[in-house]
Design an enzyme around this catalytic site. Structure first.
Site, PDB file in Angstrom:
ATOM      1  N   SER A 106      28.193 -26.006 -13.097  1.00 45.71           N
ATOM      2  CA  SER A 106      28.318 -26.613 -11.769  1.00 45.71           C
ATOM      3  C   SER A 106      27.426 -27.847 -11.641  1.00 45.71           C
ATOM      4  CB  SER A 106      27.934 -25.602 -10.698  1.00 45.71           C
ATOM      5  OG  SER A 106      28.697 -24.432 -10.835  1.00 45.71           O
TER       6      SER A 106
HETATM    7  N1  SAH Z   1      26.954 -20.846 -12.675  1.00 47.39           N
HETATM    8  C1  SAH Z   1      27.714 -21.236 -13.813  1.00 47.39           C
HETATM    9  C2  SAH Z   1      29.125 -21.547 -13.383  1.00 47.39           C
HETATM   10  C3  SAH Z   1      30.088 -21.222 -14.402  1.00 47.39           C
HETATM   11  S1  SAH Z   1      31.772 -21.510 -13.969  1.00 47.39           S
HETATM   12  C4  SAH Z   1      27.086 -22.464 -14.458  1.00 47.39           C
HETATM   13  O1  SAH Z   1      26.525 -23.287 -13.726  1.00 47.39           O
HETATM   14  O2  SAH Z   1      27.178 -22.618 -15.661  1.00 47.39           O
HETATM   15  C5  SAH Z   1      32.285 -19.904 -13.454  1.00 47.39           C
HETATM   16  C6  SAH Z   1      32.195 -18.816 -14.487  1.00 47.39           C
HETATM   17  O3  SAH Z   1      32.720 -17.641 -13.878  1.00 47.39           O
HETATM   18  C7  SAH Z   1      33.025 -19.047 -15.750  1.00 47.39           C
HETATM   19  O4  SAH Z   1      32.210 -18.943 -16.878  1.00 47.39           O
HETATM   20  C8  SAH Z   1      34.077 -17.941 -15.704  1.00 47.39           C
HETATM   21  O5  SAH Z   1      34.439 -17.450 -16.979  1.00 47.39           O
HETATM   22  C9  SAH Z   1      33.363 -16.887 -14.880  1.00 47.39           C
HETATM   23  N2  SAH Z   1      34.240 -15.892 -14.239  1.00 47.39           N
HETATM   24  C10 SAH Z   1      35.436 -16.078 -13.656  1.00 47.39           C
HETATM   25  N3  SAH Z   1      35.920 -14.904 -13.167  1.00 47.39           N
HETATM   26  C11 SAH Z   1      34.987 -13.960 -13.450  1.00 47.39           C
HETATM   27  C12 SAH Z   1      34.889 -12.548 -13.213  1.00 47.39           C
HETATM   28  N4  SAH Z   1      35.836 -11.862 -12.585  1.00 47.39           N
HETATM   29  N5  SAH Z   1      33.782 -11.903 -13.649  1.00 47.39           N
HETATM   30  C13 SAH Z   1      32.792 -12.558 -14.297  1.00 47.39           C
HETATM   31  N6  SAH Z   1      32.825 -13.893 -14.568  1.00 47.39           N
HETATM   32  C14 SAH Z   1      33.906 -14.574 -14.136  1.00 47.39           C
END
Ligand code: SAH
Length: 220
Positions: free
Chosen positions: A68
Site C-alpha cells: 500500500s
Molecule cells: N498491508 C499489505 C497490503 C497487501 S495487499 C502491504 O502493505 O504490503 C493485500 C493482501 O491481502 C494481499 O497480499 C492478498 O493476497 C491478501 N489477501 C486477500 N484476501 C485475503 C484473505 N482472505 N486472507 C488473507 N489475506 C488475503
C-alpha cells in the site's frame, strides 16, 4: 561506494516521504512518524521495483498484489490507535511492511495471508529486522484467526464487502477495526468500534485496495 550512495539516496527519500507525504497530510502520531522514519521500506519491495520504495503510490509485490501507499499505511495505523497493550489481528500480510509498523507499536501482531509465498517472504524480512512479536498464518483471513483468541484491534488491508462475521466475533468489546469497505474499484475506509450492542462506525476517506478473497469476502 555505489552501495553506500544507494543507501544514502534511499534514506533521503525516506525522510522526504515522512515530511511530504505523511506530515503534510496530517499524520501527527510522533511514535508512528519515528517508526516510519527508521523502517527501510526498500527491504519489503522486490528488487525490480526498489527504486519506487518511497513513491507516493502502491507498488507491485508479485502475484497481482501491491504494497500500500505509505500515506494509507500511516493513516490506517494512526486510526487504529495501537498501544503496547494491544493484540492486533491483520488480514493481508502482503509485503509485511504494515505488519512491521504494527509490531513496533503493539504487544503482538497476528497476521494472515492467503498467498503462502508472500507470508514466507514477509516472515524472512521481519526476522532479518529482528521483529519477533508476530505470529504468521497462511489461509483465508475472512474466517478469522484459527483459535478462539479475541483481539483488541483488527486491520484489513484488502477491499472487503463488510467486516466478516468471524472477525466481528473475534474483536473484543471496546475494540477497534479499520476496514476498507466496498467493491473492487473504490472503497470507503471505515473505523468500527465494537460496543455491547453492535458497532459505532465512522467513515474516514475513500481508498483503493485489491480484493479480499475468501469465504466471507469476494470471489477470485
Ligand atoms: N498491508 C499489505 C497490503 C497487501 S495487499 C502491504 O502493505 O504490503 C493485500 C493482501 O491481502 C494481499 O497480499 C492478498 O493476497 C491478501 N489477501 C486477500 N484476501 C485475503 C484473505 N482472505 N486472507 C488473507 N489475506 C488475503
Amino acid at each position: 561506494m555505489q552501495q553506500i550512495n544507494e543507501k544514502d539516496k534511499l534514506a533521503d527519500q525516506r525522510r522526504d516521504m515522512v515530511l511530504n507525504q505523511l506530515q503534510i497530510r496530517g499524520i501527527k502520531d510522533t511514535e508512528l512518524l519515528k517508526i516510519m522514519s527508521d523502517l527501510p521500506r526498500e527491504e519489503f519491495i522486490p528488487a525490480e521495483f526498489q527504486s519506487q520504495s518511497y513513491a507516493d503510490n502502491p507498488v507491485p509485490i508479485g502475484a497481482g498484489q501491491t504494497i500500500s501507499q505509505p500515506y494509507i499505511v500511516a493513516l490506517m495505523t494512526q486510526e487504529l490507535k495501537v498501544n503496547k497493550f494491544c493484540d492486533v489481528l491483520e488480514i493481508g500480510t502482503g509485503s509485511g511492511y504494515q505488519t512491521a509498523i504494527l509490531a513496533s507499536l503493539a504487544r503482538h501482531v497476528y497476521t494472515i495471508e492467503r498467498i503462502e509465498r508472500h507470508s514466507l517472504t514477509a516472515r524472512q524480512v521481519l526476522n532479518s529486522l529482528n521483529i519477533t512479536n508476530v505470529s504468521y498464518h497462511v489461509g483465508d483471513g475472512t474466517c478469522g484467526w484459527p483459535t478462539d483468541k479475541k483481539f483488541d484491534r483488527i486491520i484489513i488491508t484488502a477491499a472487503a464487502p463488510d467486516l466478516p462475521r468471524p472477525l466481528a466475533d473475534q474483536l473484543k468489546i471496546g475494540g477497534l477495526a479499520i476496514v476498507p469497505i466496498g467493491p473492487e474499484i473504490v472503497q470507503e475506509l471505515v473505523a468500527m468500534e465494537k460496543t455491547n450492542d453492535g458497532f459505532n462506525t465512522r467513515n474516514i476517506c475513500g481508498c483503493r485496495f485489491v480484493k479480499m478473497i475468501g469465504k466471507f469476502g469476494y470471489t477470485e
